[in-house]
Design a protein around this motif. Structure first.
Motif, short mmCIF file in Angstrom:
data_model
loop_
_atom_site.label_atom_id
_atom_site.label_comp_id
_atom_site.label_asym_id
_atom_site.label_seq_id
_atom_site.Cartn_x
_atom_site.Cartn_y
_atom_site.Cartn_z
N MET A 220 0.83 -1.20 0.00
CA MET A 220 0.00 0.00 0.00
C MET A 220 0.87 1.26 0.00
O MET A 220 0.61 2.22 -0.73
N GLU B 84 -6.25 6.66 2.28
CA GLU B 84 -6.34 5.72 1.16
C GLU B 84 -7.26 4.55 1.49
O GLU B 84 -7.16 3.93 2.53
N TYR C 82 -6.58 1.11 -2.56
CA TYR C 82 -5.38 0.26 -2.58
C TYR C 82 -5.16 -0.44 -1.25
O TYR C 82 -4.52 -1.47 -1.20
N ALA C 83 -5.69 0.14 -0.20
CA ALA C 83 -5.54 -0.50 1.11
C ALA C 83 -6.32 -1.82 1.14
O ALA C 83 -5.78 -2.87 1.50
N LEU D 256 -4.91 -4.47 -1.52
CA LEU D 256 -3.59 -5.08 -1.35
C LEU D 256 -3.40 -5.73 0.01
O LEU D 256 -2.42 -6.44 0.22
#
Lengths: 279, 445
Positions: A144, A212, A215-216, A219
């Motif tokens: 991340m 965020e 993407y957190a 991923l």
């Protein structure tokens, strides 16, 4: 006097509109967070029975979705600090090399980096997932951090380069005459003079990582490695979310960046270079 | 400088908390339960599998929308989990995945225990593979759901009515709540709306509800042989009528105005907070949430019931959606996924897990229903669900007839159509035209 009064009234009106626009959501956040869960949708301007129970629930991890709250808070802090550090490291070096060492095609590289923003972050989710898988970084907080750094660094480079251009080159030349190496000029001249911009860009990167979500969750898998926004996401898709608890959680989560902003606000002002060179 | 060093040290210490997992023999992505018992039951089954096989599994729990997005990304990237469950798979994804050859054939898991499943549940996972041109069991049926009606009995009585006053005819039923109970309840001091039906694109509930309405008005969008019927004049007339009736309460201010933006849980919260009298929900999540907060309210103040009779007087069937567990052909550990499923599907594992949901879901294994948890008439909600499933005809949603309908759900075009009418002010006819055009395009793909 009349003209000034009208001007003052105009400014006051704009200020009121802007303040209302900005503060209303925060006010709602506060009001709902102080409302008992069973009155979530009461629609009152102030709750009949204000309570701090929702804050206690969050701080004591008193809800099933909050089991790892403090762990996730630590992850958020780590991700934010590391992203900030990485972005600053990359942006300072890149802006210095492009702006001060005048490498060939430096300007093109700087502008090309901005092209990243032409592609929405969501479109790059799958390639990023693939790349992180190849590097065995899936389910690591570093995945991340690297993703957010990728999206933040181009803007940081561009801003620092623009800011760096305002630093008089005569200072570099004076340092060179005194025998300074390029690295020494970077540490002793360039960085001290672009510190206000670094603080602004560092805060930008930090907030980007702090907030965020895409993407957190993409991923990271394990709840103990997740950041707080993903835990907030649990509530968003739950069948009976206790919105006052969610609002309390949101308010608590927004405090560190707010405090950070106010603590570095004075550094945000530019103009530290004035007087650095005799004209 | 010292501050910076301290900060860096703290960062490194915090970072050490986040060490990535070692490679596993089995990776499971599951929707996070609303109760700890749900997740603990899955973890217990994983523990049993680990001790029986000596292998290691990693279970990750995500919000429903997140797990779907994650799976889509990982599938495209070629590294999906070995096993996954989401409430959206059957409606929006499995038929397409199966057709594209992405799903693992689960026949060797299901066939040895096929007698333990309801036939309709097995039929729902008997999907077409476009690569082989053959159907097979490309998912494991996990639980099933059908939309129910909940109402506030206590507010109904405050308004001067009794349960015996509630009509059982479609039109009269909704008029009763909007035109009789809503004003009377307001006079009695309740700030309440009659109905709680959603109109947004961010929730699955409007999708379920509109199909109940379509069915009640005799509209058939997709024939059982998979043919799209939306453009047939007779069907158009019925669909437009159903749409008009569905949006009428909103236009008549019988629905909370924010229903146009409700997420999947907002209608629940609104009902629980007594902002509307009648709730329509595809699971028992509302009574389950109330039971956790106040068992007395669960037992004495709210009720669950099936749908009223259709406008033509026929009984309204239960439209059933069977939720699925899937594994992908590109998953790394397919055999381990199947091995784990054989453990998970044992009644001693699946039974407690479903009970852990406080009865939100109906089992797909009839043997699990031989339990007072489902058959106790003293429970006004779970027993009502049990009766709705067992005493009325069960029919599937249209995606069971055509894989193309999964795309209709994935694009949420029914929700968009409702939004066109209640938010954009379109006529029902115009909204229908856009809906029919898009649906025809999707079926032509």
């Amino acid at each position: 006097m009349g003209h000034k009064a009208i001007q003052y009234a105009q400014f006051a009106l704009i200020a009121i509109v802007v303040m209302t626009w900005t503060l209303t959501p925060i006010y709602h956040l506060l009001v709902v967070s102080l409302t008992p869960v069973q009155d979530s949708f009461a629609g009152k301007l102030w709750p009949d029975r204000p309570t701090l129970d929702n804050y206690v629930t969050v701080l004591t991890q008193g809800d099933y979705y909050l089991t790892n709250f403090w762990r996730q808070m630590a992850n958020s802090i780590f991700a934010a600090i590391m992203t900030c550090a990485l972005v600053l490291f990359i942006a300072v070096l890149a802006s210095y090399v492009i702006g001060r060492m005048r490498v060939r095609f430096g300007g093109v590289v700087s502008n090309l980096a901005l092209l990243t923003y032409l592609i929405p972050a969501a479109f790059l989710a799958i390639p990023f997932y693939q790349v992180m898988g190849v590097y065995q970084l899936l389910d690591s907080i570093w995945a991340m951090i690297l993703a957010v750094t990728t999206f933040t660094a181009p803007y940081a480079i561009w801003v620092l380069r623009q800011y760096g251009d305002s630093v008089p080159r005569e200072l570099d030349e004076a340092a060179k005459i005194d025998g300074a190496t390029p690295l020494q000029i970077l540490y002793m001249v360039y960085i001290p003079l672009i510190t206000p911009a670094m603080i602004a860009i560092g805060s930008f990167a930090l907030l980007h990582a702090w907030n965020e979500y895409l993407y957190a969750f993409l991923l990271l898998n394990d709840e103990t490695r997740m950041t707080v926004p993903i835990a907030l996401g649990y509530y968003a898709s739950d069948d009976d979310s206790p919105w006052p608890v969610v609002m309390a959680m949101g308010l608590i989560y927004s405090l560190p960046p707010a405090l950070l902003y106010y603590s570095v606000r004075k550094y945000m002002a530019s103009g530290l270079t004035s007087g650095g060179v005799k004209s | 400088m010292r501050r910076l060093a301290t900060l860096a040290l703290a960062a490194i210490v915090l970072g050490s908390l986040s060490v990535p997992a070692l490679s596993q023999d089995l990776t499971i992505w599951w929707v996070k339960g609303t109760n700890i018992e749900e997740d603990e039951a899955l973890k217990a089954a994983v523990g049993t599998w680990e001790s029986e096989t000596g292998k290691k599994a990693e279970v990750s729990f995500f919000a429903n929308n997140d797990v779907t997005t994650k799976v889509l990304a990982s599938l495209k990237a070629g590294s999906p989990p070995d096993l996954t469950f989401s409430f959206d798979y059957d409606l929006a994804f499995s038929p397409t995945w199966a057709y594209d050859g992405d799903l693992v054939d689960m026949s060797d898991v299901l066939m040895p225990i096929r007698d333990e499943f309801q036939k309709s549940a097995l039929d729902s996972v008997y999907l077409l593979n476009g690569t082989t041109g053959k159907r097979s069991h490309y998912a494991v049926p996990w639980v099933q759901m059908t939309p129910h009606i909940h109402y506030w009995k206590s507010i109904l009585e405050d308004a001067g009515f009794t349960e015996s006053d509630i009509p059982d005819q479609w039109v009269e039923f909704f008029h009763f709540w909007c035109d009789d109970v809503q004003p009377a309840a307001r006079e009695a001091g309740h700030r309440v709306f009659g109905l709680g039906q959603g109109y947004s694109t961010v929730s699955n509930d409007p999708f379920f509800n509109i199909h109940i309405w379509l069915n009640a008005y005799g509209a058939q969008v997709v024939a059982p042989d998979g043919t799209l019927r939306i453009n047939e004049p007779e069907q158009k007339e019925r669909i437009v009528r159903a749409m008009e009736e569905y949006v009428r309460p909103m236009k008549n201010k019988c629905v909370p105005p924010d229903a146009a933006n409700w997420t999947g849980g907002d209608d629940n919260v609104s009902f629980i907070n007594r902002k509307h009298l009648v709730e329509m929900n595809p699971t028992l999540s509302v009574p389950a949430a109330i039971k956790k907060a106040d068992p007395n309210v669960y037992l004495n103040e709210i009720r669950t019931r099936p749908w009223p009779k259709a406008p033509d007087g026929s009984s309204t069937p239960a439209m059933v959606s069977v939720k699925q567990v899937v594994s992908f052909t590109s998953s790394a550990n397919i055999e381990n996924a199947k091995s784990f499923l054989r453990v998970l599907l044992r009644p001693e594992n699946i039974g407690p897990m479903l009970k852990g949901t406080l009865g939100r879901w109906m089992p797909v294994m009839p043997a699990l229903l031989d339990d007072p948890f489902y058959t106790d008439p003293a429970d006004p909600h779970i027993y009502a669900m049990y009766r709705q499933f067992t005493e009325t005809e069960n029919i599937p949603f249209p995606h069971a007839y055509s894989r193309h309908y999964a795309k209709v759900m994935a694009e949420r075009i029914w929700g968009k159509m409702l939004g066109r009418i209640v938010l954009d002010g379109w006529t029902t006819e115009r909204a229908y035209d856009e809906l029919a055009e898009r649906m025809t395009e999707l079926f032509a793909e």
